[in-house]
Design an enzyme around this catalytic site. Sequence first.
Site, short mmCIF file in Angstrom:
data_model
loop_
_atom_site.label_atom_id
_atom_site.label_comp_id
_atom_site.label_asym_id
_atom_site.label_seq_id
_atom_site.Cartn_x
_atom_site.Cartn_y
_atom_site.Cartn_z
N ARG A 195 104.70 -24.03 55.40
CA ARG A 195 104.20 -23.72 53.89
C ARG A 195 104.69 -22.19 53.56
O ARG A 195 105.00 -21.59 54.36
CB ARG A 195 102.62 -23.73 53.76
CG ARG A 195 102.10 -25.23 54.05
CD ARG A 195 100.79 -25.17 53.41
NE ARG A 195 99.87 -24.14 54.03
CZ ARG A 195 98.90 -23.86 53.08
NH1 ARG A 195 98.62 -24.31 51.73
NH2 ARG A 195 98.09 -22.90 53.52
N LYS A 247 97.02 -24.35 67.35
CA LYS A 247 97.65 -25.31 66.44
C LYS A 247 98.73 -26.00 67.33
O LYS A 247 99.42 -25.83 67.82
CB LYS A 247 98.51 -24.48 65.46
CG LYS A 247 99.26 -25.23 64.30
CD LYS A 247 99.32 -24.31 63.07
CE LYS A 247 100.49 -24.99 62.19
NZ LYS A 247 100.21 -24.23 60.97
N ARG A 293 90.63 -18.67 56.84
CA ARG A 293 90.51 -18.03 58.13
C ARG A 293 88.75 -18.03 58.39
O ARG A 293 88.11 -17.98 57.46
CB ARG A 293 90.81 -16.53 57.77
CG ARG A 293 92.46 -16.45 57.73
CD ARG A 293 93.32 -16.60 58.59
NE ARG A 293 94.64 -16.75 58.28
CZ ARG A 293 95.34 -17.80 58.02
NH1 ARG A 293 94.87 -19.02 58.10
NH2 ARG A 293 96.59 -17.59 57.91
P1 ATP Z 1 97.76 -21.66 56.77
O1 ATP Z 1 98.07 -23.12 56.85
O2 ATP Z 1 96.20 -21.72 57.05
O3 ATP Z 1 97.96 -20.89 55.64
P2 ATP Z 1 99.47 -20.99 59.05
O4 ATP Z 1 99.33 -19.49 59.69
O5 ATP Z 1 99.02 -22.08 59.89
O6 ATP Z 1 98.27 -20.84 58.01
P3 ATP Z 1 101.52 -22.45 58.10
O7 ATP Z 1 102.56 -22.16 57.06
O8 ATP Z 1 100.62 -23.83 57.85
O9 ATP Z 1 100.68 -21.40 58.48
O10 ATP Z 1 102.29 -22.58 59.39
C1 ATP Z 1 103.64 -21.85 59.79
C2 ATP Z 1 103.04 -21.02 60.92
O11 ATP Z 1 102.56 -21.92 62.24
C3 ATP Z 1 104.01 -20.04 61.20
O12 ATP Z 1 103.81 -18.89 60.67
C4 ATP Z 1 103.78 -19.82 62.81
O13 ATP Z 1 102.48 -19.00 62.88
C5 ATP Z 1 103.14 -21.48 63.36
N1 ATP Z 1 104.26 -22.04 63.97
C6 ATP Z 1 105.18 -22.49 63.75
N2 ATP Z 1 106.10 -23.29 64.50
C7 ATP Z 1 105.10 -23.41 65.21
C8 ATP Z 1 105.01 -24.61 66.19
N3 ATP Z 1 106.11 -25.43 66.61
N4 ATP Z 1 103.68 -24.76 66.66
C9 ATP Z 1 102.60 -24.33 66.13
N5 ATP Z 1 102.66 -23.28 65.39
C10 ATP Z 1 103.87 -23.02 64.83
C1 BTN Z 2 102.69 -25.95 58.59
O1 BTN Z 2 102.05 -26.08 59.24
O2 BTN Z 2 102.93 -24.88 57.82
C2 BTN Z 2 103.84 -27.32 58.35
C3 BTN Z 2 104.73 -27.23 59.26
C4 BTN Z 2 105.73 -28.54 58.99
C5 BTN Z 2 106.68 -28.93 60.11
C6 BTN Z 2 107.42 -29.99 59.86
S1 BTN Z 2 108.49 -30.48 61.12
C7 BTN Z 2 109.10 -31.80 60.11
C8 BTN Z 2 109.28 -31.33 58.67
N1 BTN Z 2 110.61 -30.48 58.53
C9 BTN Z 2 110.21 -29.46 58.37
O3 BTN Z 2 111.18 -28.39 58.11
N2 BTN Z 2 108.96 -29.04 58.31
C10 BTN Z 2 107.98 -30.19 58.61
#
Ligand code: ATP
Ligand code: BTN
Length: 328
Positions: A126, A191, A323
């Site tokens: 996101r 996560k 959070r």
């Molecule tokens: P929120 O969704 O509450 O805003 P979030 O930190 O989970 O918070 P997202 O945009 O949902 O943010 O997810 C992207 C984030 O997930 C990245 O900034 C990184 O911290 C984490 N991330 C990236 N790749 C992975 C992965 N393969 N597995 C787990 N976490 C990942």
């Molecule tokens: C998040 O937690 O912010 C969402 C992560 C979503 C990742 C998946 S991997 C398959 C698809 N292709 C992308 O580039 N993003 C989503």
Amino acid sequence: MRASLCIEIGMLKLLTLLKDGRFHSGEALGAALGVSRSAVWKQLQLLESELNLTVYKVRGRGYRLASPLMLLDAEQIFRLATKASWPVLIHDEIDSTNAEALRLIASGRGAPFLVLAERQSAGRGRRGRAWLSPFAQNLYYSLVLRVEGGMRQLEGLSLVVGLAVRQTLLSLGVPGAGLKWPNDVLVGNRKVAGILLELVGDPADVCHVVLGIGINVNMQEADIDQAWTSLTLECGRLVDRNQLAALLSDNMQTYLARHREHGFAALQGEWEGAHLWQGRAVSLIAGSNSINGTVLGVDRQGALRLEVDGVEKSFSGGELSLRLRDDS
Ligand code: ATP
Ligand code: BTN
């Protein structure tokens, strides 16, 4: 269908030979590929540097991958799925399966269809955050649907996808898998999967939605700036990504049908039961603003319900992050 753009064909052929995780002599590999032993050596180095794979080299025995590699296979996924039968497009490498799905929609490809990749060079989360996507370790899954029913068909949709992902993880033996509003799948506070929905067209009329899902499957090491886990770390065994993709598609089919027929209201209770942060003290962050409250659940549209200063309030929107508060 399988496409390979950036990963060199020689490297892929070598991978196909090595994927069983057994030893192969340099001579045998060279003979199978029609190249010299020093060319094999160069390709092996590329495998390590480009694809982050570990290759063991033992004098007198040859080369083997640190662990066997199961590559994605559209036919297997199709065969293993018992309910879903969407066409599956597999890329060895792509910038982002969501981006590719959006390009295919723009080019006029009819939905539904599914885009998968072995690795993403620009996997996205996101708000422009990056999603780490190493080769052949995880699942990068984008399902494209055409939505005709107006806003009701979109309400709570990303939460419904979360239910399908959670159900899949539970049936694979990850009992602690749960959800965090709006789009995260966690085990405890780590996560394990993320969900990113992207939409094109008129949401009030006809549009296409890309349901993007990233699940950490066999990843054991990664440089990620928050707590994370993977299916293999939780279950102590390697997970077959073809089986996972088929199971996920079947669960998506089931949950999407329930959502289409009855709306999110019919899944609201189940979602609250799966929410790991029910009753917790949280901060809801929107840019530089934050609101403190206690999680009550979600409403019939999937908006977050918080008790704030004794009053129930609902919140929705793509820019919100939740959070836990220190005093939670
Ligand atoms: P929120 O969704 O509450 O805003 P979030 O930190 O989970 O918070 P997202 O945009 O949902 O943010 O997810 C992207 C984030 O997930 C990245 O900034 C990184 O911290 C984490 N991330 C990236 N790749 C992975 C992965 N393969 N597995 C787990 N976490 C990942
Ligand atoms: C998040 O937690 O912010 C969402 C992560 C979503 C990742 C998946 S991997 C398959 C698809 N292709 C992308 O580039 N993003 C989503």
